[in-house]
Design a protein around this motif. Structure first.
Motif, PDB file in Angstrom:
ATOM      1  N   MET A   1       0.825  -1.192   0.000  1.00 50.55           N
ATOM      2  CA  MET A   1       0.000   0.000   0.000  1.00 50.55           C
ATOM      3  C   MET A   1       0.870   1.258   0.000  1.00 50.55           C
ATOM      4  SD  MET A   1      -3.144   0.490  -0.187  1.00 50.55           S
ATOM      5  CE  MET A   1      -4.256   1.824  -0.128  1.00 50.55           C
ATOM      6  N   LYS A   2       2.007   1.193   0.671  1.00 45.57           N
ATOM      7  CA  LYS A   2       2.910   2.340   0.697  1.00 45.57           C
ATOM      8  C   LYS A   2       3.402   2.668  -0.715  1.00 45.57           C
ATOM      9  CE  LYS A   2       7.211   4.104   2.700  1.00 45.57           C
ATOM     10  NZ  LYS A   2       7.332   5.056   1.670  1.00 45.57           N
ATOM     11  N   ALA A   3       3.726   1.636  -1.497  1.00 49.06           N
ATOM     12  CA  ALA A   3       4.187   1.857  -2.869  1.00 49.06           C
ATOM     13  C   ALA A   3       3.098   2.548  -3.703  1.00 49.06           C
ATOM     14  CB  ALA A   3       4.595   0.532  -3.509  1.00 49.06           C
ATOM     15  N   PHE A   4       1.843   2.154  -3.487  1.00 45.37           N
ATOM     16  CA  PHE A   4       0.731   2.781  -4.199  1.00 45.37           C
ATOM     17  C   PHE A   4       0.628   4.257  -3.825  1.00 45.37           C
ATOM     18  CE2 PHE A   4      -3.864   3.853  -4.339  1.00 45.37           C
ATOM     19  CZ  PHE A   4      -4.044   3.747  -5.714  1.00 45.37           C
ATOM     20  N   ARG A   5       0.690   4.544  -2.546  1.00 41.55           N
ATOM     21  CA  ARG A   5       0.614   5.943  -2.088  1.00 41.55           C
ATOM     22  C   ARG A   5       1.790   6.755  -2.635  1.00 41.55           C
ATOM     23  NH1 ARG A   5      -0.410   3.800   3.283  1.00 41.55           N
ATOM     24  NH2 ARG A   5      -2.635   3.449   3.427  1.00 41.55           N
ATOM     25  N   ASP A   6       2.970   6.135  -2.677  1.00 47.24           N
ATOM     26  CA  ASP A   6       4.140   6.821  -3.226  1.00 47.24           C
ATOM     27  C   ASP A   6       3.940   7.170  -4.694  1.00 47.24           C
ATOM     28  OD1 ASP A   6       5.393   6.681  -0.773  1.00 47.24           O
ATOM     29  OD2 ASP A   6       6.658   4.948  -1.322  1.00 47.24           O
ATOM     30  N   ARG A   7       3.380   6.238  -5.478  1.00 50.56           N
ATOM     31  CA  ARG A   7       3.116   6.520  -6.900  1.00 50.56           C
ATOM     32  C   ARG A   7       2.105   7.652  -7.052  1.00 50.56           C
ATOM     33  NH1 ARG A   7       6.552   3.385  -6.491  1.00 50.56           N
ATOM     34  NH2 ARG A   7       7.661   5.314  -6.362  1.00 50.56           N
ATOM     35  N   ARG A  41     -10.654   3.358  -5.616  1.00 52.43           N
ATOM     36  CA  ARG A  41     -10.550   4.781  -5.293  1.00 52.43           C
ATOM     37  C   ARG A  41     -10.655   5.599  -6.572  1.00 52.43           C
ATOM     38  NH1 ARG A  41      -8.034   5.142  -0.211  1.00 52.43           N
ATOM     39  NH2 ARG A  41      -7.480   3.067   0.522  1.00 52.43           N
ATOM     40  N   VAL A  42     -11.011   6.836  -6.390  1.00 52.81           N
ATOM     41  CA  VAL A  42     -10.987   7.789  -7.500  1.00 52.81           C
ATOM     42  C   VAL A  42      -9.935   8.823  -7.143  1.00 52.81           C
ATOM     43  CG1 VAL A  42     -12.278   9.506  -8.805  1.00 52.81           C
ATOM     44  CG2 VAL A  42     -13.424   7.422  -8.022  1.00 52.81           C
ATOM     45  N   VAL A  43      -8.975   9.010  -8.047  1.00 52.26           N
ATOM     46  CA  VAL A  43      -7.916   9.985  -7.816  1.00 52.26           C
ATOM     47  C   VAL A  43      -7.922  11.007  -8.955  1.00 52.26           C
ATOM     48  CG1 VAL A  43      -6.484   8.400  -6.494  1.00 52.26           C
ATOM     49  CG2 VAL A  43      -6.149   8.589  -8.961  1.00 52.26           C
ATOM     50  N   CYS A  44      -7.385  12.179  -8.665  1.00 42.30           N
ATOM     51  CA  CYS A  44      -7.320  13.212  -9.701  1.00 42.30           C
ATOM     52  C   CYS A  44      -6.164  14.156  -9.419  1.00 42.30           C
ATOM     53  CB  CYS A  44      -8.637  13.974  -9.780  1.00 42.30           C
ATOM     54  SG  CYS A  44      -8.930  15.002  -8.348  1.00 42.30           S
ATOM     55  N   SER A  45      -5.867  14.973 -10.399  1.00 45.03           N
ATOM     56  CA  SER A  45      -4.795  15.960 -10.276  1.00 45.03           C
ATOM     57  C   SER A  45      -5.329  17.250  -9.664  1.00 45.03           C
ATOM     58  CB  SER A  45      -4.209  16.263 -11.660  1.00 45.03           C
ATOM     59  OG  SER A  45      -5.190  16.895 -12.454  1.00 45.03           O
ATOM     60  N   VAL A  46      -4.427  18.103  -9.258  1.00 44.65           N
ATOM     61  CA  VAL A  46      -4.802  19.409  -8.719  1.00 44.65           C
ATOM     62  C   VAL A  46      -5.515  20.226  -9.802  1.00 44.65           C
ATOM     63  CG1 VAL A  46      -3.892  21.590  -7.816  1.00 44.65           C
ATOM     64  CG2 VAL A  46      -2.958  19.423  -7.009  1.00 44.65           C
ATOM     65  N   ALA A  47      -5.022  20.148 -11.036  1.00 44.99           N
ATOM     66  CA  ALA A  47      -5.640  20.893 -12.139  1.00 44.99           C
ATOM     67  C   ALA A  47      -7.094  20.468 -12.333  1.00 44.99           C
ATOM     68  CB  ALA A  47      -4.842  20.686 -13.422  1.00 44.99           C
TER      69      ALA A  47
END
Length: 135
Positions: A1-7, A41-47
């Motif tokens: 899970m740490k590797a995922f968070r790092d990516r 999960r749903v992830v997105c960029s700051v933009a």
């Protein structure tokens, strides 16, 4: 899970969070053998978040899968695209050099109402004003 968070951090992506049931996967076993975790999960960029700040994620239970469905509602902030103050009218002298300027001006002036800068303006009211009516 740490590797995922790092990516995610390397790619400058953030988890959008969610509403609804806290887990997205269930092994469908009973009792102590049951395992439930939040895998999806749903992830997105700051933009993306700047363009669509009201985006939300909802976990929805479905019978057909051991994963919950993720409903993503992408909503922009309407205040981004509206002006706090209306734009002011700008007159360009070059318009007077257009071949149809005089005819167009006379036609509009003869109308009882015409639209100017998004507001309905009465031609008769303007004609009563000495500085405008004498034009």
């Amino acid at each position: 899970m740490k590797a995922f968070r790092d990516r995610l951090n390397d790619c400058h992506l953030s988890d959008l969070g969610f509403t609804g049931y806290p887990f997205t996967w269930d092994n469908r076993r009973s009792g102590d053998d049951n395992v439930q975790v939040r895998l999806d999960r749903v992830v997105c960029s700051v933009a993306f978040m700047e363009m669509f700040p009201n985006t939300s994620v909802q976990h929805i239970m479905i019978e057909e899968s051991d994963h919950l469905a993720l409903l993503v509602k992408v909503q922009e902030d309407v205040r981004i695209h509206t002006r706090a103050e209306p734009r002011s009218f700008k007159f360009e002298e070059m318009w007077t050099k257009h071949n149809d300027y005089e005819d167009m001006f006379q036609n509009v002036w003869q109308q009882q109402e015409f639209e100017a800068a998004g507001l309905m303006v009465s031609g008769t009211v303007l004609k009563m004003c000495p500085t405008v009516g004498s034009v």
